[in-house]
Write a protein that holds these residues in place. Structure first.
Motif, PDB file in Angstrom:
ATOM      1  N   LEU A 117      32.608  48.524  48.997  1.00 32.25           N
ATOM      2  CA  LEU A 117      32.280  47.178  48.542  1.00 32.25           C
ATOM      3  C   LEU A 117      33.527  46.413  48.106  1.00 32.25           C
ATOM      4  CD1 LEU A 117      29.042  48.038  46.537  1.00 32.25           C
ATOM      5  CD2 LEU A 117      29.156  46.679  48.632  1.00 32.25           C
ATOM      6  N   TRP A 118      34.367  47.034  47.264  1.00 33.95           N
ATOM      7  CA  TRP A 118      35.521  46.261  46.800  1.00 33.95           C
ATOM      8  C   TRP A 118      36.595  46.118  47.876  1.00 33.95           C
ATOM      9  CZ3 TRP A 118      40.430  48.022  46.850  1.00 33.95           C
ATOM     10  CH2 TRP A 118      40.697  49.372  46.669  1.00 33.95           C
ATOM     11  N   MET A 119      36.715  47.105  48.772  1.00 34.58           N
ATOM     12  CA  MET A 119      37.694  46.970  49.857  1.00 34.58           C
ATOM     13  C   MET A 119      37.317  45.829  50.799  1.00 34.58           C
ATOM     14  SD  MET A 119      38.770  50.835  50.987  1.00 34.58           S
ATOM     15  CE  MET A 119      39.291  52.057  49.787  1.00 34.58           C
ATOM     16  N   VAL A 120      36.044  45.736  51.152  1.00 31.39           N
ATOM     17  CA  VAL A 120      35.605  44.651  52.027  1.00 31.39           C
ATOM     18  C   VAL A 120      35.707  43.319  51.288  1.00 31.39           C
ATOM     19  CG1 VAL A 120      33.710  43.727  53.404  1.00 31.39           C
ATOM     20  CG2 VAL A 120      34.119  46.197  53.345  1.00 31.39           C
ATOM     21  N   GLY A 121      35.442  43.334  49.986  1.00 32.76           N
ATOM     22  CA  GLY A 121      35.640  42.129  49.191  1.00 32.76           C
ATOM     23  C   GLY A 121      37.085  41.660  49.241  1.00 32.76           C
ATOM     24  N   PHE A 122      38.006  42.619  49.155  1.00 30.14           N
ATOM     25  CA  PHE A 122      39.430  42.283  49.245  1.00 30.14           C
ATOM     26  C   PHE A 122      39.756  41.630  50.586  1.00 30.14           C
ATOM     27  CE2 PHE A 122      43.700  43.640  50.671  1.00 30.14           C
ATOM     28  CZ  PHE A 122      44.484  42.977  49.729  1.00 30.14           C
ATOM     29  N   VAL A 123      39.201  42.172  51.656  1.00 27.03           N
ATOM     30  CA  VAL A 123      39.420  41.607  52.997  1.00 27.03           C
ATOM     31  C   VAL A 123      38.903  40.170  53.050  1.00 27.03           C
ATOM     32  CG1 VAL A 123      38.780  41.785  55.432  1.00 27.03           C
ATOM     33  CG2 VAL A 123      39.376  43.851  54.137  1.00 27.03           C
ATOM     34  N   ASN A 124      37.696  39.955  52.541  1.00 23.61           N
ATOM     35  CA  ASN A 124      37.088  38.620  52.589  1.00 23.61           C
ATOM     36  C   ASN A 124      37.862  37.607  51.769  1.00 23.61           C
ATOM     37  OD1 ASN A 124      35.104  39.537  54.269  1.00 23.61           O
ATOM     38  ND2 ASN A 124      33.534  39.681  52.698  1.00 23.61           N
ATOM     39  N   TRP A 125      38.466  38.075  50.670  1.00 21.81           N
ATOM     40  CA  TRP A 125      39.268  37.167  49.846  1.00 21.81           C
ATOM     41  C   TRP A 125      40.663  36.964  50.438  1.00 21.81           C
ATOM     42  CZ3 TRP A 125      43.682  39.014  47.095  1.00 21.81           C
ATOM     43  CH2 TRP A 125      44.370  38.009  46.418  1.00 21.81           C
ATOM     44  N   GLN A 126      41.360  38.050  50.709  1.00 22.93           N
ATOM     45  CA  GLN A 126      42.745  37.959  51.160  1.00 22.93           C
ATOM     46  C   GLN A 126      42.879  37.180  52.467  1.00 22.93           C
ATOM     47  OE1 GLN A 126      45.947  39.368  49.717  1.00 22.93           O
ATOM     48  NE2 GLN A 126      46.327  37.651  51.093  1.00 22.93           N
ATOM     49  N   LEU A 127      41.930  37.351  53.363  1.00 22.63           N
ATOM     50  CA  LEU A 127      41.979  36.663  54.656  1.00 22.63           C
ATOM     51  C   LEU A 127      41.219  35.339  54.642  1.00 22.63           C
ATOM     52  CD1 LEU A 127      41.602  39.728  57.040  1.00 22.63           C
ATOM     53  CD2 LEU A 127      43.688  38.619  56.232  1.00 22.63           C
ATOM     54  N   ARG A 128      40.841  34.898  53.449  1.00 22.94           N
ATOM     55  CA  ARG A 128      40.189  33.596  53.255  1.00 22.94           C
ATOM     56  C   ARG A 128      38.921  33.452  54.105  1.00 22.94           C
ATOM     57  NH1 ARG A 128      44.877  29.062  52.601  1.00 22.94           N
ATOM     58  NH2 ARG A 128      44.919  29.169  54.869  1.00 22.94           N
ATOM     59  N   VAL A 129      38.131  34.498  54.089  1.00 25.22           N
ATOM     60  CA  VAL A 129      36.865  34.474  54.829  1.00 25.22           C
ATOM     61  C   VAL A 129      35.770  33.854  53.972  1.00 25.22           C
ATOM     62  CG1 VAL A 129      35.112  35.871  55.988  1.00 25.22           C
ATOM     63  CG2 VAL A 129      37.523  36.525  56.134  1.00 25.22           C
ATOM     64  N   ASP A 130      35.610  34.370  52.728  1.00 27.98           N
ATOM     65  CA  ASP A 130      34.474  33.952  51.894  1.00 27.98           C
ATOM     66  C   ASP A 130      34.759  34.367  50.456  1.00 27.98           C
ATOM     67  OD1 ASP A 130      32.077  33.415  50.679  1.00 27.98           O
ATOM     68  OD2 ASP A 130      30.886  34.790  51.894  1.00 27.98           O
ATOM     69  N   LEU A 131      35.216  33.416  49.640  1.00 32.25           N
ATOM     70  CA  LEU A 131      35.554  33.723  48.250  1.00 32.25           C
ATOM     71  C   LEU A 131      34.333  34.171  47.454  1.00 32.25           C
ATOM     72  CD1 LEU A 131      37.406  33.769  45.764  1.00 32.25           C
ATOM     73  CD2 LEU A 131      36.912  31.335  45.474  1.00 32.25           C
ATOM     74  N   GLU A 132      33.265  33.398  47.514  1.00 32.06           N
ATOM     75  CA  GLU A 132      32.076  33.748  46.732  1.00 32.06           C
ATOM     76  C   GLU A 132      31.489  35.077  47.188  1.00 32.06           C
ATOM     77  OE1 GLU A 132      31.109  32.337  43.971  1.00 32.06           O
ATOM     78  OE2 GLU A 132      32.788  30.952  44.193  1.00 32.06           O
ATOM     79  N   GLY A 133      31.514  35.314  48.506  1.00 35.88           N
ATOM     80  CA  GLY A 133      31.039  36.594  49.022  1.00 35.88           C
ATOM     81  C   GLY A 133      31.889  37.747  48.520  1.00 35.88           C
ATOM     82  N   ALA A 134      33.210  37.532  48.429  1.00 32.95           N
ATOM     83  CA  ALA A 134      34.103  38.565  47.907  1.00 32.95           C
ATOM     84  C   ALA A 134      33.775  38.868  46.450  1.00 32.95           C
ATOM     85  CB  ALA A 134      35.558  38.125  48.044  1.00 32.95           C
ATOM     86  N   LEU A 135      33.579  37.822  45.649  1.00 28.11           N
ATOM     87  CA  LEU A 135      33.270  38.024  44.230  1.00 28.11           C
ATOM     88  C   LEU A 135      31.945  38.770  44.058  1.00 28.11           C
ATOM     89  CD1 LEU A 135      34.396  34.567  42.815  1.00 28.11           C
ATOM     90  CD2 LEU A 135      35.508  36.778  42.434  1.00 28.11           C
ATOM     91  N   GLU A 136      30.978  38.479  44.916  1.00 32.32           N
ATOM     92  CA  GLU A 136      29.704  39.198  44.855  1.00 32.32           C
ATOM     93  C   GLU A 136      29.894  40.685  45.169  1.00 32.32           C
ATOM     94  OE1 GLU A 136      26.905  37.351  47.439  1.00 32.32           O
ATOM     95  OE2 GLU A 136      26.900  35.438  46.338  1.00 32.32           O
ATOM     96  N   LEU A 137      30.737  40.994  46.142  1.00 32.35           N
ATOM     97  CA  LEU A 137      30.996  42.395  46.482  1.00 32.35           C
ATOM     98  C   LEU A 137      31.712  43.107  45.337  1.00 32.35           C
ATOM     99  CD1 LEU A 137      32.045  42.037  50.229  1.00 32.35           C
ATOM    100  CD2 LEU A 137      29.952  43.084  49.345  1.00 32.35           C
ATOM    101  N   TYR A 138      32.643  42.428  44.685  1.00 29.37           N
ATOM    102  CA  TYR A 138      33.315  43.031  43.533  1.00 29.37           C
ATOM    103  C   TYR A 138      32.310  43.346  42.427  1.00 29.37           C
ATOM    104  CZ  TYR A 138      37.607  41.204  45.680  1.00 29.37           C
ATOM    105  OH  TYR A 138      38.634  40.912  46.533  1.00 29.37           O
ATOM    106  N   ASP A 139      31.411  42.392  42.166  1.00 35.22           N
ATOM    107  CA  ASP A 139      30.413  42.590  41.110  1.00 35.22           C
ATOM    108  C   ASP A 139      29.481  43.760  41.450  1.00 35.22           C
ATOM    109  OD1 ASP A 139      31.469  40.536  39.642  1.00 35.22           O
ATOM    110  OD2 ASP A 139      30.021  39.040  40.312  1.00 35.22           O
ATOM    111  N   LYS A 140      29.095  43.873  42.718  1.00 37.01           N
ATOM    112  CA  LYS A 140      28.232  44.986  43.128  1.00 37.01           C
ATOM    113  C   LYS A 140      28.963  46.313  42.967  1.00 37.01           C
ATOM    114  CE  LYS A 140      25.420  42.454  46.508  1.00 37.01           C
ATOM    115  NZ  LYS A 140      25.109  42.285  47.960  1.00 37.01           N
TER     116      LYS A 140
END
Length: 305
Positions: free
Chosen positions: A138-161
């Protein structure tokens, strides 16, 4: 092996025994997990390479990743791709190789940035489909979504999960802090990052937390405090490009133009041809004002445009 990993003492009142129990548990998990990870790395190193299954390939990728060098990252990706070839449903390996590609991007190591971005996003999605209950996935995919500017809110949701499953994961707290800082929410980012550093002060990625703290303070105008943290990060990892950039910004904002220019010169030695246009494409900044401040500060520090 009987190797001593951790010991500590705790003082408290009997009336607060449950709070004390939580404190002991949090400290124990944070202290033991990095030690076990290092033990797995050492164990994997000693295994013959001719008889490895998918998990062995994953473990063998860890020491290469933690060199955090371009060659080490390349070797880690190769081993992780071999792990996936053995087990195409290995969610953790897919998340980790996606993380490697995302890590390469801000360092300027991507040989084909757009292709690597697409691969990282695809592997991240597959990892979530196959390992949505794994906090590391969950947090690794969140990092990908944030670092590559895919989906900030989606990344934060994955971190929270991820943190809902494992509240004491220093790595999840760290990447969450990075994302919050660049979203203009440094008041939330700084406590998350400080907690990560308290939980795992000897983590091999401690410099990554320190760089994020430098970034968070920089974005709130706390340039002296930001400089303190970037200095610590660079002491541990002198070639970490994001920390060098934050360092230059803090220096120029403090009026230390010569040192800021020297820092930018170091960046350009590490990545010839780097300029503001490249950084604008690369930086995971979702707030237009923060992006403008960041690029303008680097311009003043001598970064070519």
């Amino acid at each position: 092996t009987g190797q001593h990993i951790w010991a500590d003492t705790f003082d408290g009142e009997l009336a607060d025994v449950f709070e004390l129990q939580d404190q002991v548990t949090a400290s124990l998990v944070a202290a033991v997990e990095p030690s076990l990870r290092q033990a797995e790395i050492e164990r994997a190193r000693s295994k013959p390479t001719g008889h490895l299954d998918a998990y062995d390939h994953y473990l063998r990728a860890l020491p290469h990743f933690y060199t955090l060098s371009q060659s080490g990252m390349n070797q880690a990706i190769t081993l992780l791709e071999q792990a996936i070839a053995i087990d195409p449903t290995f969610a953790l390996a897919k998340a980790f190789v996606a993380r490697c590609y995302a890590w390469r991007n801000p360092q300027g190591w991507a040989s084909a940035p757009e292709k690597e971005r697409e691969t990282a996003i695809r592997l991240g999605r597959e990892a979530l489909e196959e390992g949505a209950d794994d906090p590391s996935v969950l947090w690794m995919v969140g990092f990908v979504n944030w670092q590559l500017r895919v989906d900030l809110e989606g990344a934060l949701e994955l971190y929270d999960k991820s943190l809902a499953i494992n509240p004491n994961c220093a790595q999840a707290l760290t990447v969450r802090g990075w994302a919050l800082a660049w979203a203009g929410r440094s008041d939330e980012a700084i406590p998350s990052l400080l907690q990560a550093l308290r939980l795992s002060p000897f983590d091999p990625e401690a410099f990554f937390v320190m760089a994020a703290l430098g970034c968070a303070y920089m974005l709130t105008g706390g340039f002296e405090e930001g400089l303190k943290w970037t200095t610590r990060a660079l002491r541990e990892r002198p070639g970490f490009a994001p920390a060098l950039r934050f360092h230059a910004v803090c220096l120029v904002q403090l009026g230390r133009s010569r040192e800021a220019r020297e820092t930018v010169d170091h960046l350009l030695q590490l990545e010839p041809g780097l300029d503001l246009a490249i950084l604008e494409q690369r930086a995971p900044i979702f707030d237009a004002k923060l992006m403008s401040f960041y690029l303008d500060s680097l311009r003043k520090a001598g970064m070519p445009g």
